[in-house]
Structures are given as C-alpha cells and as structure tokens.
Scaffold this motif. Structure first.
Motif, PDB file in Angstrom:
ATOM      1  N   ASP A 184       8.986 -10.697   3.321  1.00 50.32           N
ATOM      2  CA  ASP A 184       9.482 -11.780   2.479  1.00 50.32           C
ATOM      3  C   ASP A 184      10.160 -11.243   1.218  1.00 50.32           C
ATOM      4  O   ASP A 184      11.153 -11.797   0.751  1.00 50.32           O
ATOM      5  CB  ASP A 184       8.348 -12.742   2.117  1.00 50.32           C
ATOM      6  N   LYS A 185       9.633 -10.141   0.660  1.00 52.53           N
ATOM      7  CA  LYS A 185      10.263  -9.552  -0.511  1.00 52.53           C
ATOM      8  C   LYS A 185      11.641  -8.976  -0.171  1.00 52.53           C
ATOM      9  O   LYS A 185      12.601  -9.119  -0.926  1.00 52.53           O
ATOM     10  CB  LYS A 185       9.373  -8.446  -1.097  1.00 52.53           C
ATOM     11  N   ILE A 186      11.710  -8.327   0.984  1.00 48.13           N
ATOM     12  CA  ILE A 186      13.002  -7.763   1.407  1.00 48.13           C
ATOM     13  C   ILE A 186      14.034  -8.873   1.575  1.00 48.13           C
ATOM     14  O   ILE A 186      15.179  -8.776   1.105  1.00 48.13           O
ATOM     15  CB  ILE A 186      12.840  -6.968   2.716  1.00 48.13           C
ATOM     16  N   VAL A 187      13.638  -9.945   2.245  1.00 46.08           N
ATOM     17  CA  VAL A 187      14.558 -11.062   2.488  1.00 46.08           C
ATOM     18  C   VAL A 187      15.009 -11.673   1.169  1.00 46.08           C
ATOM     19  O   VAL A 187      16.207 -11.937   0.961  1.00 46.08           O
ATOM     20  CB  VAL A 187      13.883 -12.114   3.388  1.00 46.08           C
ATOM     21  N   GLN A 188      14.099 -11.922   0.257  1.00 51.28           N
ATOM     22  CA  GLN A 188      14.456 -12.518  -1.027  1.00 51.28           C
ATOM     23  C   GLN A 188      15.367 -11.579  -1.840  1.00 51.28           C
ATOM     24  O   GLN A 188      16.301 -12.031  -2.507  1.00 51.28           O
ATOM     25  CB  GLN A 188      13.186 -12.846  -1.817  1.00 51.28           C
ATOM     26  N   ILE A 244       0.854  -1.182   0.000  1.00 46.35           N
ATOM     27  CA  ILE A 244       0.000   0.000   0.000  1.00 46.35           C
ATOM     28  C   ILE A 244       0.888   1.230   0.000  1.00 46.35           C
ATOM     29  O   ILE A 244       2.009   1.211   0.545  1.00 46.35           O
ATOM     30  CB  ILE A 244      -0.938   0.009   1.231  1.00 46.35           C
ATOM     31  N   GLN A 245       0.438   2.282  -0.617  1.00 48.67           N
ATOM     32  CA  GLN A 245       1.219   3.490  -0.719  1.00 48.67           C
ATOM     33  C   GLN A 245       1.496   4.073   0.661  1.00 48.67           C
ATOM     34  O   GLN A 245       0.615   4.190   1.493  1.00 48.67           O
ATOM     35  CB  GLN A 245       0.493   4.515  -1.583  1.00 48.67           C
ATOM     36  N   GLY A 246       2.758   4.420   0.871  1.00 48.66           N
ATOM     37  CA  GLY A 246       3.164   4.980   2.149  1.00 48.66           C
ATOM     38  C   GLY A 246       3.575   3.952   3.166  1.00 48.66           C
ATOM     39  O   GLY A 246       4.050   4.304   4.255  1.00 48.66           O
ATOM     40  N   GLY A 247       3.399   2.661   2.867  1.00 47.39           N
ATOM     41  CA  GLY A 247       3.784   1.612   3.799  1.00 47.39           C
ATOM     42  C   GLY A 247       5.192   1.103   3.539  1.00 47.39           C
ATOM     43  O   GLY A 247       5.949   1.661   2.741  1.00 47.39           O
ATOM     44  N   PHE A 248       5.550   0.012   4.243  1.00 48.64           N
ATOM     45  CA  PHE A 248       6.848  -0.602   4.065  1.00 48.64           C
ATOM     46  C   PHE A 248       6.711  -1.851   3.192  1.00 48.64           C
ATOM     47  O   PHE A 248       5.648  -2.491   3.170  1.00 48.64           O
ATOM     48  CB  PHE A 248       7.446  -0.998   5.420  1.00 48.64           C
ATOM     49  N   PRO A 249       7.763  -2.222   2.471  1.00 47.44           N
ATOM     50  CA  PRO A 249       7.708  -3.441   1.647  1.00 47.44           C
ATOM     51  C   PRO A 249       7.510  -4.671   2.521  1.00 47.44           C
ATOM     52  O   PRO A 249       7.910  -4.701   3.692  1.00 47.44           O
ATOM     53  CB  PRO A 249       9.085  -3.464   0.966  1.00 47.44           C
ATOM     54  N   ARG A 276      14.699   1.834  -0.711  1.00 45.79           N
ATOM     55  CA  ARG A 276      13.355   1.298  -0.488  1.00 45.79           C
ATOM     56  C   ARG A 276      13.146   0.719   0.905  1.00 45.79           C
ATOM     57  O   ARG A 276      11.999   0.533   1.332  1.00 45.79           O
ATOM     58  CB  ARG A 276      13.070   0.203  -1.523  1.00 45.79           C
ATOM     59  N   VAL A 277      14.223   0.411   1.600  1.00 44.05           N
ATOM     60  CA  VAL A 277      14.073  -0.245   2.916  1.00 44.05           C
ATOM     61  C   VAL A 277      14.744   0.575   4.009  1.00 44.05           C
ATOM     62  O   VAL A 277      14.100   1.093   4.925  1.00 44.05           O
ATOM     63  CB  VAL A 277      14.654  -1.677   2.870  1.00 44.05           C
ATOM     64  N   VAL A 278      16.064   0.716   3.911  1.00 48.60           N
ATOM     65  CA  VAL A 278      16.818   1.336   5.006  1.00 48.60           C
ATOM     66  C   VAL A 278      16.444   2.809   5.169  1.00 48.60           C
ATOM     67  O   VAL A 278      16.164   3.273   6.283  1.00 48.60           O
ATOM     68  CB  VAL A 278      18.336   1.179   4.743  1.00 48.60           C
ATOM     69  N   LYS A 279      16.423   3.548   4.086  1.00 43.00           N
ATOM     70  CA  LYS A 279      16.155   4.983   4.169  1.00 43.00           C
ATOM     71  C   LYS A 279      14.759   5.260   4.720  1.00 43.00           C
ATOM     72  O   LYS A 279      14.577   6.145   5.577  1.00 43.00           O
ATOM     73  CB  LYS A 279      16.321   5.597   2.781  1.00 43.00           C
ATOM     74  N   LEU A 280      13.782   4.485   4.260  1.00 43.40           N
ATOM     75  CA  LEU A 280      12.416   4.689   4.742  1.00 43.40           C
ATOM     76  C   LEU A 280      12.298   4.392   6.227  1.00 43.40           C
ATOM     77  O   LEU A 280      11.580   5.080   6.957  1.00 43.40           O
ATOM     78  CB  LEU A 280      11.444   3.803   3.945  1.00 43.40           C
ATOM     79  N   ARG A 281      12.990   3.359   6.670  1.00 47.59           N
ATOM     80  CA  ARG A 281      12.890   2.985   8.085  1.00 47.59           C
ATOM     81  C   ARG A 281      13.811   3.823   8.966  1.00 47.59           C
ATOM     82  O   ARG A 281      13.617   3.863  10.189  1.00 47.59           O
ATOM     83  CB  ARG A 281      13.227   1.507   8.255  1.00 47.59           C
ATOM     84  N   LEU A 282      14.800   4.471   8.348  1.00 43.27           N
ATOM     85  CA  LEU A 282      15.712   5.301   9.129  1.00 43.27           C
ATOM     86  C   LEU A 282      15.044   6.625   9.523  1.00 43.27           C
ATOM     87  O   LEU A 282      15.375   7.194  10.571  1.00 43.27           O
ATOM     88  CB  LEU A 282      16.981   5.559   8.329  1.00 43.27           C
ATOM     89  N   ARG A 283      14.141   7.098   8.712  1.00 44.22           N
ATOM     90  CA  ARG A 283      13.489   8.369   9.005  1.00 44.22           C
ATOM     91  C   ARG A 283      12.735   8.340  10.336  1.00 44.22           C
ATOM     92  O   ARG A 283      12.913   9.239  11.176  1.00 44.22           O
ATOM     93  CB  ARG A 283      12.551   8.738   7.860  1.00 44.22           C
TER      94      ARG A 283
END
Length: 812
Positions: A555-559, A547-552, A640-647
């Motif tokens: 399972d996709k991140i791990v793969q 969904i827009q604005g959410g996190f990936p 897509r992962v680290v930067k979004l979660r770092l904020r």
C-alpha cells in the motif's frame, strides 16, 4: 603651352627612364673594373679590366651626346613658351579694356533698373497691405453694425453669433488699431469696435446660458442643441462645453440614483451582482452620452473638444461611482471580511510543516470525529465563509471588468486625432480621477488579498479532503478500478481552481490584479502544494520496509507511485493552462509572447507582455520545483523498490548458468538432465523475462507513461552496470562457445528491458561493445588494433577495457 610642357616633361621622363638603368650599369661596370685591377694577377685579367673601362667610357660618351641633343630641343621649346606668354599678355590687356569701357555703362544701367523694380515691388506691397486693412476694417464695420442690428428688434441670435464669428477672423491689431477706431464708430454705434464686440459677446453669452438652462430644465432637446451650437461662434467654447457637460451630467446623476434605488431588472441589494450592475449601468450611460453626443461636439466645437465634456462627465462618474462603491462596501461588510481573511491561521497547512510526532492532529474534513456527536462541523473554515468570499470575488471581478471596458473606451476617445498612439495608453482623465483611486482601494486591493486567501484556503481544503484512488494493486491478477492517470484528488481540485483563478484575474483586465495574483499563485503552488506532496512522500507513503531486510508494504508503494503520478500530471495540467495563454518567441524561447486572449484583455501599452512574462515565470518556477521533487521520488522508488526486487530476479536469472562449458559439454549437461539443448540455452532469457515482467509490469500499469519511462531508464542504467561487471567477472574463464552464449543471453535481456522503449538500448552501449569485442575473430581484432582508434567506431570503452573484454575467452 600646356601641351608643350607635357611634351617636355614626357621627354625628360623618358630620358630619366633611359639613363637610370644606364647609370646603374656604369656604376656596376666601374666597380667591376676597379675590382679587376685590384685583383688582377695575370695579363689576361688586366686586359679584361681595360676592356671594361673602355666599355664604360663608350657608355658615358653616348649619354653625354644624348644630353646635348636634348638640350637643343628644350631650348627651342622654351623659346616657343616665351612667345606664347607675350601673346597672352596683350590679350589680357585688351580684355580689361573692353570690360572697363563697354560693360561699365551696361552694369550701371542694370543696377538702376533693379533699384526701380524693388521700389515698385515695395509700393505694390504697401498698396496691397493698405487694401487689405481697408477690406478688414470694412468687414469689421459690417460685423459690428450687423451684430448690433441683429441684437436689436429682430433678435436674430444666430445672425448675431455669425457676425461675431466673422469678426473673430479680423486680426486683433486691426480691431484695436487707430484706423478702425476712426472709421468703424458711427452715430448708431459710437463705441470703439473692440468694446462693442466684447459687450456683444458678454451679452449674448449671458443670454445663451439663460436660454440653454431654461431649455434643459424644460427638456427641450431642440433648443438645447440650438444654443449649444452658438457658444463657439461668440468665442465662448469653454463656457459652452462646461454648460453642456453639466447638462448631460444631470441625466447621469438621475439615472445613477434611480438605479441604486430601484436596481436593474428588479434586483435587490441582497442580490450578488446588484452593485456590479449599478456600476455597469453608470458606465454604459456615460459611454452612450459620449458616443451619441461626440459627433455634435466635434462638428461645432472642433476635433478633440469632446475631451472637455468627458472630463466633466468623469467628475460626475467620480461622485456617483463613489457612492455605489461606498454603499457596496458597507452593505457587504467588506472591511470585516478583509480582517477575517488576513487573520486566517491555515492550521492544517501550518501543522503539516511540523514533524509527525509534533503535530496536534489537525482533523481532516468530513472525518467521523468531526461529523459525529455534538462536535458538528467544528467551524471548518474557522470564521470565514468560503462561499461568501467566492461570491465577493466574482462580484469584484465583474466590477473591475466593467471598469476596464469603460477605461478603454474613454482612453480611446481621448486620443489626440493627430497622433498615432499604439498601443493605447490610459487617459489622464482616468488616472487622475477620484473614482480611479477608489477602484484601486476598494476593489483591486481587496480582490488581491481575498484571492490569495481563497486560493491558499482551496489548496488547504483540497488536501484536507484528499483521497487516494481506490482499487490499485501491484498484483497483476487483480484488475485496477478507474482510469489513468491515477492521482490524488487534490491535483484535479487545485489545478481547476488555479485555472479559474487565473482566468478570473485576467477577466478583470487590470494589470495591478494580474501582477499580484499570478506571483501569489506561484508562491502558493511552489510552497504549499509542492510542500504538501513532499511531506506526504516523506512522512506518509515513504516505501520503507516494516522489518529490516524486507520489502516495503504494497500500500505504501502504491501511494508513493500515486504521488509521483500526481506531480507529473500537475506539470502537464499547468503546461496546458499556461500554454493556452502564451506562446514563445522564435528568436528567444525564454521570452513569453502573449496570446490573442491576453492582448484582448490587456490593450494598454505593454500590459499583455507583462502578464505573459508573469505566467511564464510561474510555469518555470513550478516546473523546476516539481521536477526536482519528481526526480527524487523516482530515485527513491528505484532504490527502495525496484533495485531491491531486481536483485533476486538477477540471482534467479543466472542460477546454474555456466559459460565455461564448451558446446559438447553443454550438450552432455542437457542430456544428463533430460533437457533439450535449445531449452537450456533459452533458460537465462526466459527466467529474466518472467522476473522482469513480474517486477515492472505492476508498476508500469499504475505509473504515468512519462514517469515510468524515467524509472525504466534508471533501472536500465543500473542493470547495465550489473551486466558489465558480470561479463568482466568471467575474464579468462569463458570458452568461445560460452562467450557466444553470453552475447545471446545478454542481448535477450537488453531486448526485454528495451521492449516498448527502444531508446533504452543506448544505455547498454558498454555491454554491447564488451560482448562484441569478446566475440571478435582474431583477424578482426588484429585489424582493429592496427587501426589504433581510426576504426570509425564510437567507443564507449577505454582501450584497457577493450583488452579486458578480449581476455574474456580463454584461448588455447
């Protein structure tokens, strides 16, 4: 006289040297006196000009006196020279008289003696030549009568051949000369000597051939050797080598037919290496003949003569080896397999290139849809049996390896003993043979085609059977199954098959194989392998939020991380495979140096260097493609992962952080909230460390060390920019105590990020310098400004940025 001339010249030179300055002075004085008279306005000036003129007159007088004195000496020396010239003239006349009267007779006598000596030497040489001719004719006569006598009743063939060998040392012009024609013939041997010798050679050659063939038919090795040794004695070397070649070829042909009929060690034609062993047996038999008979041929026929026998043996090898290869081709149905291989569609790989919505859902192997119902295996290899192809490749590799050993052996035996050919070059007897052409057409070409198919099909099959490692999670409370590195199964499969394919190709020792297979592997790895990983990253595992604005999704991140690991591990595997076979030149790192294994497998000319260059090119090309995709993948993971979660981590870290408060205000704040001051001061660092560990540790325990280091550095660069902006945002608002707290908190943040990666601290160089400038004492800052850049500090900040940092603290 020369001494006198030297003396006169020296004196003249001295006079010139003496008078030259004087002339200069006189000219100067004259000029001065003239100027004095012209410019004189008083009596004193007139007197001074007169004194100058008197001085000049005295100087000129002295020079004239000196010249007159020297003229007398010169006249005296010239007189002495005239006297000496007169004396020398009389001596010359006397010398000519002695030469004409006394030495003329001696010279004439010497000339006569020299002429007589030359005549005697000429007569001596003529006598020696005559004696030599007489001796040679006598030797010729003895040989002619000896040959005729030995071929008569005694039938002593060795003696007759020996006489002919002795006669071959007599020059042909003597044998066919008139003197020998008149002296040698006799009542018993009336023909001319050359006729008698030629007839004897022909007769003995016919006799030896008959006896040799009879002994060969009877299997009498002693008699075969006896007559074989006689051919060079009668001047029929080529005949002897040819008949001997035919003799040894009979054994080769018989052994080859027996081997092809009965096999080796009880094998049948259905056995995988039946024909490879038959070809090996043929080459071994020829090598044994060359090795065992070479010394006999070289001893009696001369160095290098074994090459003629080898040429005859190679002709037989062409026939027998051709039969083996033709039979093998028919038995293995090779042409049909080549056709099937060339027409294989590679449906899975082709479909993967299409957009996801355009694919026809090419089934994966072992999926329930294929394994169940009446569908069965659905012809997983689409008409090509991979086991049969692999068996064929192994059989061809053995054949080519044996051919290479045989080629190396024969080429070594054909090297001219008088030449130093290093490295070894392939002998003409090999390259011009029919078997060489058949090897290229029936073994090398099919091997290249099928190996390319086999490797590409293996890559395709690896991805059809591919699986991600199970049990991976970003939740730290959930243990991870298996051992690092966490990669897709296809990496291990493809790299293993690539290594075995390269090794099998190198084992053939065929340049034409290696120069084709290695570029083929390069093309498949960079195109299909990298392409499949890239498409998996793009189409299957790209970490985008549902969904827009959410996190990936996790399972996709791990793969996606697993695919990044797979590229990094593939690079490591490939480096290990290539570096195990080549090294690099100290002078030029890009130049590949073949290792000992390659040099042993490719002894001919520059073959090993060529193969090493091909391997180096494979390595560079693959790493370039892989590292490019690897960099893009790590960048996507960061964005897509680290930067979004770092904020949110940073937002939580600096929540309630107020750097405008003084030390007293901070103490009052802590008291109001019933907290310890030190606890409040540690709040920012503690929050960041908790958030950082929750973000990075789950990723770090899955990623490889190298890729996580790159991701950490990218994150540190981003965090450095964020901290830099945050520092400058406090410009003019921060108290001196607040600036100290900023430096303490931000240093703690840098320490958390750089934990285990000390080099990352350099990324925060601008942040560190901003905090340093902000917290400088006024005296330090003034001294720094006064130095105007000559302070010994390597600044990453501009002068304007340093001034902005200095303005961070509101100063009263």
């Amino acid at each position: 006289m020369s001494a006198l001339m030297h003396s006169g010249a020296s004196r003249a030179h001295e006079d010139d040297a003496t008078t030259a300055p004087a002339k200069h002075n006189d000219n100067h004085q004259h000029a001065a006196a003239a100027a004095g008279f012209e410019n004189a306005t008083t009596l004193a000036e007139v007197r001074a000009a007169l004194d100058a003129l008197h001085a000049r007159e005295s100087g000129i007088t002295r020079r004239l006196d000196a010249l007159m004195a020297s003229q007398t000496d010169l006249s005296r020396d010239l007189g002495r020279l005239d006297m000496l010239r007169a004396g020398l003239g009389s001596q010359v006349i006397a010398t000519r008289s002695i030469g004409n009267d006394m030495l003329a007779d001696a010279a004439e006598t010497a000339g006569d003696l020299s002429s007589k000596v030359k005549k005697l030497d000429l007569e001596k040489n003529r006598v020696e030549d005559t004696l030599r001719v007489v001796e040679q004719v006598a030797e010729l006569k003895a040989c002619v009568h000896g040959v005729v006598g030995s071929m008569g009743a005694p039938q002593d063939w060795e003696a007759a051949a020996g006489y002919l060998s002795r006669a071959s040392h007599v020059p042909e012009d003597i044998i066919k000369g008139p003197f020998a024609a008149g002296i040698v013939p006799s009542v018993e041997v009336p023909d001319a000597p050359w006729t008698t010798l030629e007839n004897a050679k022909e007769s003995l050659c016919t006799l030896f051939l008959r006896e040799f063939e009879k002994a060969a038919a009877d299997g009498d090795g002693t008699k075969v050797t006896r007559f074989f040794k006689l051919f060079p004695l009668i001047g029929r070397t080529e005949v002897g080598l040819d008949v001997y070649g035919r003799y040894v070829c009979q054994g080769v042909a018989g052994t080859a037919r027996t081997t092809l009929k009965d096999g080796v060690g009880g094998q049948t034609r259905k056995d995988g290496f039946f024909y490879a062993n038959a070809l090996t047996k043929l080459f071994e038999h020829i090598a044994q003949i060359v090795e065992g008979h070479g010394s006999l041929v070289e001893r009696h026929y001369g160095a290098g003569k074994m090459v003629r026998v080898i040429e005859r043996l190679q002709m037989e090898a062409d026939v027998q080896g051709g039969i083996i290869l033709d039979t093998w081709t028919d038995e293995r149905n090779l042409d049909r397999k080549i056709t099937d291989v060339k027409s294989y569609p590679f449906s899975f790989l082709v479909q993967s290139f299409l957009p996801p919505q355009s694919r026809s859902n090419t089934p994966r192997l072992n999926s329930p849809a294929i394994g169940g119902g009446t569908n069965g295996r659905a012809s997983e290899d689409e008409g090509v049996n991979m086991k049969e192809v692999d068996a064929l490749l192994s059989e061809i590799a053995v054949m080519l390896g044996r051919w290479s050993l045989y080629t190396r052996f024969v080429s070594g035996k054909c090297v001219d003993p008088g030449s130093d050919k290093s490295p070894l070059s392939t002998a003409d007897v090999i390259t011009k043979s029919n078997l060489y052409k058949k090897i290229m057409g029936k073994l090398v070409s099919p091997y290249n085609v099928m190996t390319g198919f086999f490797f590409r099909r293996s890559v395709e099959k690896s991805f059809q059977l591919d699986e991600y490692p199970p049990g991976l999670s970003l939740k730290m409370n959930k243990p991870i199954e298996g051992e690092a590195p966490y990669i897709i199964l296809a990496v291990d499969d493809v790299m293993y098959i690539m290594n075995s394919t390269i090794q099998k190709s190198i084992s053939t020792s065929q340049r034409d194989v290696a120069s084709n297979i290695i570029p083929t592997i390069e093309r498949i790895l960079t195109g299909d392998f990298i392409g499949m990983v890239q498409r998996k990253m793009r189409d299957e595992t790209y970490p985008k939020p549902v969904i827009q604005g959410g996190f990936p999704p996790e399972d996709k991140i791990v793969q996606f991380i697993v695919l990044i690991n797979s590229l990094d591990t593939a690079n490591e595997y490939l480096n290990r495979i290539i570096e195990g076979r080549i090294s690099h030149s100290d002078e030029s790192p890009d130049v590949a140096v073949p290792g000992d294994g390659l040099k042993e497998s490719f002894p001919f000319e520059k073959d090993a260097v060529m193969v090493a260059s091909q391997l180096r090119k494979l390595q560079k090309t693959f790493l370039a493609k892989s590292n490019e995709l690897l960099g893009e993948g790590i960048n996507v993971l960061f964005e897509r992962v680290v930067k979004l979660r770092l904020r949110p981590v940073l937002a939580e870290t600096f929540r309630d952080a107020d750097y405008t408060m003084t030390e007293q205000e901070l103490a009052d704040y802590a008291e109001q909230n019933e907290e310890d001051v030190e606890q409040v001061m540690e709040m920012v660092a503690g929050r960041f460390e908790r958030g950082w560990d929750m973000l990075m540790k789950p990723i770090g325990r899955i990623m490889t060390a190298a890729t996580f280091s790159v991701l950490s550095e990218a994150t540190a660069k981003y965090l450095s920019r964020v901290l830099e902006k945050r520092i400058l945002s406090y410009s003019g608002k921060t108290s001196e105590y607040g600036a100290i707290r900023i430096e303490r908190d931000f240093s703690a943040i840098v320490g958390v990020v750089a934990k285990g990666h000390y080099g990352i601290r350099e990324v925060f160089g601008r942040v560190t310098q901003l905090m340093m400038v902000a917290n400088m004492e006024d005296e330090e800052w003034e001294e720094l400004v006064a130095l105007d850049g000559d302070d010994g500090i390597e600044w990453t900040l501009t002068e304007e940025e340093r001034r902005r940092a200095r303005a961070l603290v509101r100063r009263t």
